[in-house]
Design an enzyme around this catalytic site. Sequence first.
Site, PDB file in Angstrom:
ATOM      1  N   LYS A  22     -17.792 -47.021  64.983  1.00 45.51           N
ATOM      2  CA  LYS A  22     -17.616 -47.594  63.637  1.00 45.51           C
ATOM      3  C   LYS A  22     -16.377 -46.988  62.974  1.00 45.51           C
ATOM      4  O   LYS A  22     -15.535 -47.708  62.432  1.00 45.51           O
ATOM      5  CB  LYS A  22     -18.836 -47.286  62.779  1.00 45.51           C
ATOM      6  CG  LYS A  22     -18.658 -47.547  61.289  1.00 45.51           C
ATOM      7  CD  LYS A  22     -19.889 -47.257  60.482  1.00 45.51           C
ATOM      8  CE  LYS A  22     -19.941 -45.875  59.937  1.00 45.51           C
ATOM      9  NZ  LYS A  22     -19.051 -45.585  58.799  1.00 45.51           N
ATOM     10  N   ASN A  23     -16.231 -45.666  63.061  1.00 45.05           N
ATOM     11  CA  ASN A  23     -15.162 -44.996  62.304  1.00 45.05           C
ATOM     12  C   ASN A  23     -13.810 -45.095  62.976  1.00 45.05           C
ATOM     13  O   ASN A  23     -12.816 -44.580  62.464  1.00 45.05           O
ATOM     14  CB  ASN A  23     -15.547 -43.530  62.039  1.00 45.05           C
ATOM     15  CG  ASN A  23     -16.701 -43.451  61.052  1.00 45.05           C
ATOM     16  OD1 ASN A  23     -17.079 -44.465  60.446  1.00 45.05           O
ATOM     17  ND2 ASN A  23     -17.299 -42.286  60.922  1.00 45.05           N
TER      18      ASN A  23
ATOM     19  N   ASP B  99     -21.440 -35.925  59.903  1.00 45.28           N
ATOM     20  CA  ASP B  99     -22.253 -37.116  60.188  1.00 45.28           C
ATOM     21  C   ASP B  99     -23.414 -36.821  61.121  1.00 45.28           C
ATOM     22  O   ASP B  99     -24.320 -37.641  61.245  1.00 45.28           O
ATOM     23  CB  ASP B  99     -21.385 -38.216  60.806  1.00 45.28           C
ATOM     24  CG  ASP B  99     -20.331 -38.694  59.841  1.00 45.28           C
ATOM     25  OD1 ASP B  99     -19.356 -39.328  60.278  1.00 45.28           O
ATOM     26  OD2 ASP B  99     -20.460 -38.401  58.634  1.00 45.28           O
TER      27      ASP B  99
ATOM     28  N   CYS C  78     -20.592 -43.463  46.839  1.00 47.12           N
ATOM     29  CA  CYS C  78     -21.627 -43.912  47.786  1.00 47.12           C
ATOM     30  C   CYS C  78     -22.762 -42.891  47.703  1.00 47.12           C
ATOM     31  O   CYS C  78     -22.760 -41.974  46.902  1.00 47.12           O
ATOM     32  CB  CYS C  78     -21.051 -44.005  49.195  1.00 47.12           C
ATOM     33  SG  CYS C  78     -20.908 -42.425  49.979  1.00 47.12           S
TER      34      CYS C  78
ATOM     35  N   ASP D 266      -7.885 -39.486  45.730  1.00 48.68           N
ATOM     36  CA  ASP D 266      -6.665 -38.885  45.153  1.00 48.68           C
ATOM     37  C   ASP D 266      -5.646 -38.494  46.226  1.00 48.68           C
ATOM     38  O   ASP D 266      -4.436 -38.646  46.025  1.00 48.68           O
ATOM     39  CB  ASP D 266      -7.038 -37.680  44.285  1.00 48.68           C
ATOM     40  CG  ASP D 266      -7.863 -36.643  45.045  1.00 48.68           C
ATOM     41  OD1 ASP D 266      -8.920 -37.018  45.592  1.00 48.68           O
ATOM     42  OD2 ASP D 266      -7.426 -35.492  45.120  1.00 48.68           O
ATOM     43  N   LEU D 267      -6.127 -38.023  47.374  1.00 48.82           N
ATOM     44  CA  LEU D 267      -5.186 -37.620  48.434  1.00 48.82           C
ATOM     45  C   LEU D 267      -4.482 -38.845  49.026  1.00 48.82           C
ATOM     46  O   LEU D 267      -3.294 -38.797  49.356  1.00 48.82           O
ATOM     47  CB  LEU D 267      -5.922 -36.862  49.547  1.00 48.82           C
ATOM     48  CG  LEU D 267      -6.656 -35.595  49.103  1.00 48.82           C
ATOM     49  CD1 LEU D 267      -7.393 -34.970  50.283  1.00 48.82           C
ATOM     50  CD2 LEU D 267      -5.694 -34.597  48.478  1.00 48.82           C
TER      51      LEU D 267
ATOM     52  N   ARG E 200     -16.607 -40.352  46.099  1.00 45.65           N
ATOM     53  CA  ARG E 200     -15.712 -40.475  47.253  1.00 45.65           C
ATOM     54  C   ARG E 200     -14.290 -40.707  46.708  1.00 45.65           C
ATOM     55  O   ARG E 200     -13.779 -41.809  46.705  1.00 45.65           O
ATOM     56  CB  ARG E 200     -16.154 -41.634  48.144  1.00 45.65           C
ATOM     57  CG  ARG E 200     -17.554 -41.483  48.703  1.00 45.65           C
ATOM     58  CD  ARG E 200     -17.689 -40.366  49.712  1.00 45.65           C
ATOM     59  NE  ARG E 200     -16.992 -40.618  50.945  1.00 45.65           N
ATOM     60  CZ  ARG E 200     -17.506 -41.317  51.963  1.00 45.65           C
ATOM     61  NH1 ARG E 200     -18.685 -41.850  51.840  1.00 45.65           N
ATOM     62  NH2 ARG E 200     -16.817 -41.511  53.065  1.00 45.65           N
ATOM     63  N   PRO E 201     -13.661 -39.654  46.154  1.00 46.94           N
ATOM     64  CA  PRO E 201     -12.332 -39.810  45.548  1.00 46.94           C
ATOM     65  C   PRO E 201     -11.292 -40.217  46.589  1.00 46.94           C
ATOM     66  O   PRO E 201     -11.478 -40.012  47.794  1.00 46.94           O
ATOM     67  CB  PRO E 201     -12.036 -38.421  44.997  1.00 46.94           C
ATOM     68  CG  PRO E 201     -12.876 -37.503  45.788  1.00 46.94           C
ATOM     69  CD  PRO E 201     -14.107 -38.260  46.152  1.00 46.94           C
TER      70      PRO E 201
ATOM     71  N   ARG F 171     -25.497 -50.447  58.777  1.00 54.69           N
ATOM     72  CA  ARG F 171     -24.052 -50.318  58.518  1.00 54.69           C
ATOM     73  C   ARG F 171     -23.336 -49.693  59.718  1.00 54.69           C
ATOM     74  O   ARG F 171     -22.168 -49.932  59.972  1.00 54.69           O
ATOM     75  CB  ARG F 171     -23.814 -49.429  57.291  1.00 54.69           C
ATOM     76  CG  ARG F 171     -24.043 -50.062  55.957  1.00 54.69           C
ATOM     77  CD  ARG F 171     -23.553 -49.160  54.846  1.00 54.69           C
ATOM     78  NE  ARG F 171     -22.294 -48.549  55.207  1.00 54.69           N
ATOM     79  CZ  ARG F 171     -22.031 -47.251  55.062  1.00 54.69           C
ATOM     80  NH1 ARG F 171     -22.927 -46.441  54.527  1.00 54.69           N
ATOM     81  NH2 ARG F 171     -20.862 -46.751  55.421  1.00 54.69           N
TER      82      ARG F 171
HETATM   83  C1  EPZ Z   1     -14.676 -40.465  57.100  1.00 59.36           C
HETATM   84  O1  EPZ Z   1     -14.891 -40.622  55.703  1.00 59.36           O
HETATM   85  C2  EPZ Z   1     -15.845 -41.160  57.787  1.00 59.36           C
HETATM   86  N1  EPZ Z   1     -15.863 -42.577  57.440  1.00 59.36           N
HETATM   87  C3  EPZ Z   1     -17.163 -40.512  57.342  1.00 59.36           C
HETATM   88  O2  EPZ Z   1     -18.208 -41.126  58.068  1.00 59.36           O
HETATM   89  C4  EPZ Z   1     -17.119 -39.031  57.716  1.00 59.36           C
HETATM   90  O3  EPZ Z   1     -18.294 -38.415  57.267  1.00 59.36           O
HETATM   91  C5  EPZ Z   1     -15.895 -38.379  57.060  1.00 59.36           C
HETATM   92  O4  EPZ Z   1     -14.694 -39.079  57.477  1.00 59.36           O
HETATM   93  C6  EPZ Z   1     -15.749 -36.917  57.459  1.00 59.36           C
HETATM   94  O5  EPZ Z   1     -15.641 -36.823  58.833  1.00 59.36           O
HETATM   95  C7  EPZ Z   1     -15.034 -43.402  58.107  1.00 59.36           C
HETATM   96  O6  EPZ Z   1     -14.246 -42.995  58.948  1.00 59.36           O
HETATM   97  C8  EPZ Z   1     -15.128 -44.855  57.752  1.00 59.36           C
HETATM   98  P1  EPZ Z   1     -12.655 -37.654  54.217  1.00 59.36           P
HETATM   99  P2  EPZ Z   1     -13.693 -40.263  54.654  1.00 59.36           P
HETATM  100  O7  EPZ Z   1     -11.566 -38.368  53.514  1.00 59.36           O
HETATM  101  O8  EPZ Z   1     -12.399 -40.735  55.222  1.00 59.36           O
HETATM  102  C9  EPZ Z   1     -12.967 -35.506  49.990  1.00 59.36           C
HETATM  103  C10 EPZ Z   1     -20.310 -42.119  58.377  1.00 59.36           C
HETATM  104  O9  EPZ Z   1     -21.453 -41.730  58.213  1.00 59.36           O
HETATM  105  N2  EPZ Z   1     -11.783 -36.296  49.644  1.00 59.36           N
HETATM  106  O10 EPZ Z   1     -12.315 -36.791  55.393  1.00 59.36           O
HETATM  107  O11 EPZ Z   1     -14.093 -40.740  53.324  1.00 59.36           O
HETATM  108  C11 EPZ Z   1     -14.220 -36.380  50.134  1.00 59.36           C
HETATM  109  O12 EPZ Z   1     -14.816 -36.585  48.869  1.00 59.36           O
HETATM  110  C12 EPZ Z   1     -19.237 -41.842  57.335  1.00 59.36           C
HETATM  111  O13 EPZ Z   1     -19.905 -42.742  59.394  1.00 59.36           O
HETATM  112  C13 EPZ Z   1     -11.132 -36.050  48.440  1.00 59.36           C
HETATM  113  O14 EPZ Z   1     -11.528 -35.186  47.667  1.00 59.36           O
HETATM  114  O15 EPZ Z   1     -13.758 -38.678  54.712  1.00 59.36           O
HETATM  115  C14 EPZ Z   1     -15.088 -35.573  51.055  1.00 59.36           C
HETATM  116  O16 EPZ Z   1     -15.771 -34.593  50.300  1.00 59.36           O
HETATM  117  C15 EPZ Z   1     -19.807 -41.087  56.158  1.00 59.36           C
HETATM  118  N3  EPZ Z   1     -10.041 -36.807  48.129  1.00 59.36           N
HETATM  119  C16 EPZ Z   1     -14.083 -34.880  51.980  1.00 59.36           C
HETATM  120  O17 EPZ Z   1     -12.813 -34.945  51.300  1.00 59.36           O
HETATM  121  C17 EPZ Z   1      -9.567 -37.799  48.960  1.00 59.36           C
HETATM  122  O18 EPZ Z   1      -8.546 -38.442  48.608  1.00 59.36           O
HETATM  123  C18 EPZ Z   1     -13.934 -35.542  53.338  1.00 59.36           C
HETATM  124  O19 EPZ Z   1     -13.489 -36.849  53.118  1.00 59.36           O
HETATM  125  C19 EPZ Z   1     -10.249 -38.027  50.166  1.00 59.36           C
HETATM  126  C20 EPZ Z   1     -11.355 -37.267  50.499  1.00 59.36           C
END
Ligand code: EPZ
Length: 418
Positions: free
Chosen positions: A22-23, A305, A116, A124-125, A121-122, A397
Amino acid sequence: MSQFQIEGGTQLSGELSVQGAKNSVLPILAATLLNRDETVLLGCPHLRDVDASVEILQSLGCGAQWEGNSLAVNTAGLNKSTISDRLMREMRSSAIFLGAILARCGEAELSYPGGCELGPRPIDLHLAGLRTLGAEIREEGGILHCKARHLKGCTVVLSMPSVGATENLMLAACGAEGTTSIVNAAREPEILDLQNYLAACGVPIKGAGSSAITVVGGKRLHKCTYSIMPDRIAAATYLCAVASAGGEARLLRAQEEHLATVTAVLRESGCSIVSDDEGLVCRRTEKLRAVHPVRTAPYPGFPTDAQAILMAALLKSDGATVFEENIFSDRYRHVDELTRMGGNIRVAGRVAVVMGADRLRGAKVRATDLRGGAALCVAALAAEGLTQVEEIHHIERGYEDLVRDFTLLGAQIFRTGE
Ligand code: EPZ
């Protein structure tokens, strides 16, 4: 609404082939927008989140055609750069479309992706990195108005290795003039799969899997057929199912190098896991033992996950296991539901302690999120009696057909409701 009915107490025995990831498929579907020719994705899983991504592509004027697990995407008809609020709210990771739309169209308008079940789920980055590449992004009333008439390659440093931000920047960089270096990039295997798709389309890109990725922008992408990698979290789910229920299972296509932290913990708890060139064979015959503290971290650390599904597998283990969830702020929503089944778990902030219970009892429980819902199914395999899992749309999902796959492993599971 539909439910899963699971009769626990049966040792597993069987074999399955792990679904496409999925990811990986979600960012690659966004990446198809960069390709004006056709993309054919092989081994594409039928998931609610994939359906949501296809709906977004179609709303932009693209064509998408399924044939079994092959999905053909044609973006020649692209005629919009706006994603509706409804579609943005359908799927949290829809933010991943921003970089690709900007690279292809030079502008984009989309609403902030909803939070979610895992907490805020910010993005900002994502936005900071896109601005560094030259995008003008105005946030007004929950809508992002973005212009990028001229993206310029440069060095973008991520303050943390965000998976989504890394992917968004890789895609935007394909439309930037010159070379972009992404520093402190996420290293997840799905990032390498995205790189491999882009390279197969003709993009000069390298470094994925390390924390430094380099993309040469401005190239025209050509027609491509690409096979999606196996889903390592789905594979982890089935490993934990065997750990929970006992017995043995062969998981074809499962790749241990993507799951090393998960297999290490399962071996420590007493599972036997053998890797061969077809996949993984997992066996559990004795009572599981508690393991050293499990701390979630960006890849190659223990995947967030897999936290809930491992917790479910350890509910009847000997001793106490400490979990520390360091990625998401609200990722213990499954604990209350596991407690209804007899789980003995204490949560304090980011820490959860699982004390081994002598027995689990089937109960009526509800999925709170994708992996939390899968954890309930894993626990139900080890519970006495019938467990009814509600709100299974969360689970669908990310799992193509949990009933099919658990049944292939010998579990007693069926689906009720519409
Ligand atoms: C991806 O989410 C995956 N989703 C998630 O899988 C997975 O848990 C996560 O990576 C971590 O491995 C998909 O790939 C579709 P992040 P993502 O950006 O990209 C914070 C599942 O169950 N953050 O690495 O959203 C964020 O809030 C899903 O399959 C910021 O603060 O993960 C989180 O605390 C759930 N600012 C942390 O970083 C930003 O701009 C990790 O987020 C982006 C993220």
